[in-house]
Design a protein around this motif. Sequence first.
Motif, PDB file in Angstrom:
ATOM      1  N   ASP A   1       0.844  -1.190   0.000  1.00 53.74           N
ATOM      2  CA  ASP A   1       0.000   0.000   0.000  1.00 53.74           C
ATOM      3  C   ASP A   1       0.887   1.250   0.000  1.00 53.74           C
ATOM      4  OD1 ASP A   1      -1.322   2.156   2.080  1.00 53.74           O
ATOM      5  OD2 ASP A   1      -2.820   1.231   0.752  1.00 53.74           O
ATOM      6  N   PRO A   2       0.494   2.319  -0.711  1.00 54.74           N
ATOM      7  CA  PRO A   2       1.325   3.538  -0.776  1.00 54.74           C
ATOM      8  C   PRO A   2       1.668   4.106   0.598  1.00 54.74           C
ATOM      9  CG  PRO A   2      -0.395   3.625  -2.427  1.00 54.74           C
ATOM     10  CD  PRO A   2      -0.685   2.411  -1.615  1.00 54.74           C
ATOM     11  N   HIS A   3       0.723   4.096   1.523  1.00 55.66           N
ATOM     12  CA  HIS A   3       0.989   4.622   2.859  1.00 55.66           C
ATOM     13  C   HIS A   3       2.024   3.754   3.576  1.00 55.66           C
ATOM     14  CE1 HIS A   3       0.392   6.437   6.791  1.00 55.66           C
ATOM     15  NE2 HIS A   3       0.207   5.231   7.291  1.00 55.66           N
ATOM     16  N   ASP A   4       1.870   2.427   3.463  1.00 57.42           N
ATOM     17  CA  ASP A   4       2.842   1.528   4.092  1.00 57.42           C
ATOM     18  C   ASP A   4       4.222   1.703   3.457  1.00 57.42           C
ATOM     19  OD1 ASP A   4       0.945   0.540   5.782  1.00 57.42           O
ATOM     20  OD2 ASP A   4       0.483  -1.219   4.560  1.00 57.42           O
ATOM     21  N   TYR A   5       4.243   1.914   2.151  1.00 58.65           N
ATOM     22  CA  TYR A   5       5.520   2.124   1.466  1.00 58.65           C
ATOM     23  C   TYR A   5       6.220   3.369   2.020  1.00 58.65           C
ATOM     24  CZ  TYR A   5       8.910   3.363  -2.112  1.00 58.65           C
ATOM     25  OH  TYR A   5      10.084   3.729  -2.763  1.00 58.65           O
ATOM     26  N   ASP A   6       5.468   4.464   2.167  1.00 61.59           N
ATOM     27  CA  ASP A   6       6.066   5.692   2.692  1.00 61.59           C
ATOM     28  C   ASP A   6       6.587   5.489   4.111  1.00 61.59           C
ATOM     29  OD1 ASP A   6       5.513   7.059   0.365  1.00 61.59           O
ATOM     30  OD2 ASP A   6       3.600   7.867   1.081  1.00 61.59           O
ATOM     31  N   THR A   7       5.855   4.732   4.920  1.00 57.39           N
ATOM     32  CA  THR A   7       6.283   4.473   6.294  1.00 57.39           C
ATOM     33  C   THR A   7       7.591   3.681   6.323  1.00 57.39           C
ATOM     34  OG1 THR A   7       4.007   4.479   7.118  1.00 57.39           O
ATOM     35  CG2 THR A   7       5.663   3.398   8.489  1.00 57.39           C
TER      36      THR A   7
ATOM     37  N   GLU B   1       6.627   2.602  15.904  1.00 54.48           N
ATOM     38  CA  GLU B   1       6.575   2.170  14.509  1.00 54.48           C
ATOM     39  C   GLU B   1       7.452   0.953  14.292  1.00 54.48           C
ATOM     40  OE1 GLU B   1       7.562   5.443  12.047  1.00 54.48           O
ATOM     41  OE2 GLU B   1       5.727   6.550  12.452  1.00 54.48           O
TER      42      GLU B   1
END
Length: 235
Positions: free
Chosen positions: A95-101, A213
């Motif tokens: 997912d894009p959000h998970d990738y950024d994290t 995190e």
Amino acid sequence: MSAEPRINDRIRVPEVRLVGPSGEQVGIVPLAKALELAQEYDLDLVEVAETARPPVCKLMDYGKFKYESAMKAREARKNQAHTVIKEMKLRPKIDPHDYDTKKGHVVRFLKQGDKVKITIMFRGREQSRPELGYRLLQRLAEDVQDLGFIESNPKQDGRNMIMVLGPHKKKTEAMAEARQAQEARKADAKAHPGRSQNVAEADEQSEADEQSEDAKQSEDVEASAEVQAEAPADA
């Protein structure tokens, strides 16, 4: 055998080559004379070269010498750079959000001077699409190219694809910068107590968020590994 040098009455030789408190060469003197000079200067007689003939002894404050040696050893350990390899695991269709994290974690690791092992985990039909993992690894490498470089090119390892990123910045440089930043914060705290308290609280909260995190990432990896182990391969 003890690593401690012999001092004062523990020295058992008839004569010694004596070195004065400031490093000056006194010469070969009887042990009794050397002990007498040590008492006169209110110092210790320390054997610094027991294998010499005669042994070399120096007049010094042995307690102060041990303390300073311990501080130097502690500083050397603090400045010692250990090669650390962090690991980050991703799925091909992340997912894009998970990738950024996860990219944020990689950025932080590289800034700290650590290497990062990136693992793409394939499952089921995904194993027939290795190009998905390769493109994801290339994308990540390009996103962090200012901080790191590809040290080990992507390669397939069973159900996984692995790539290693190395930091442009050496570990010692990263540690030195971190110490400088810490010293700057301490200096600012003295100059502006109220404002610096707020900054310190913000730093603590940021550190707590990072630890949270990291913990979540570990849980996600473990959960993903369990699902991968339990789920049958798709036809």
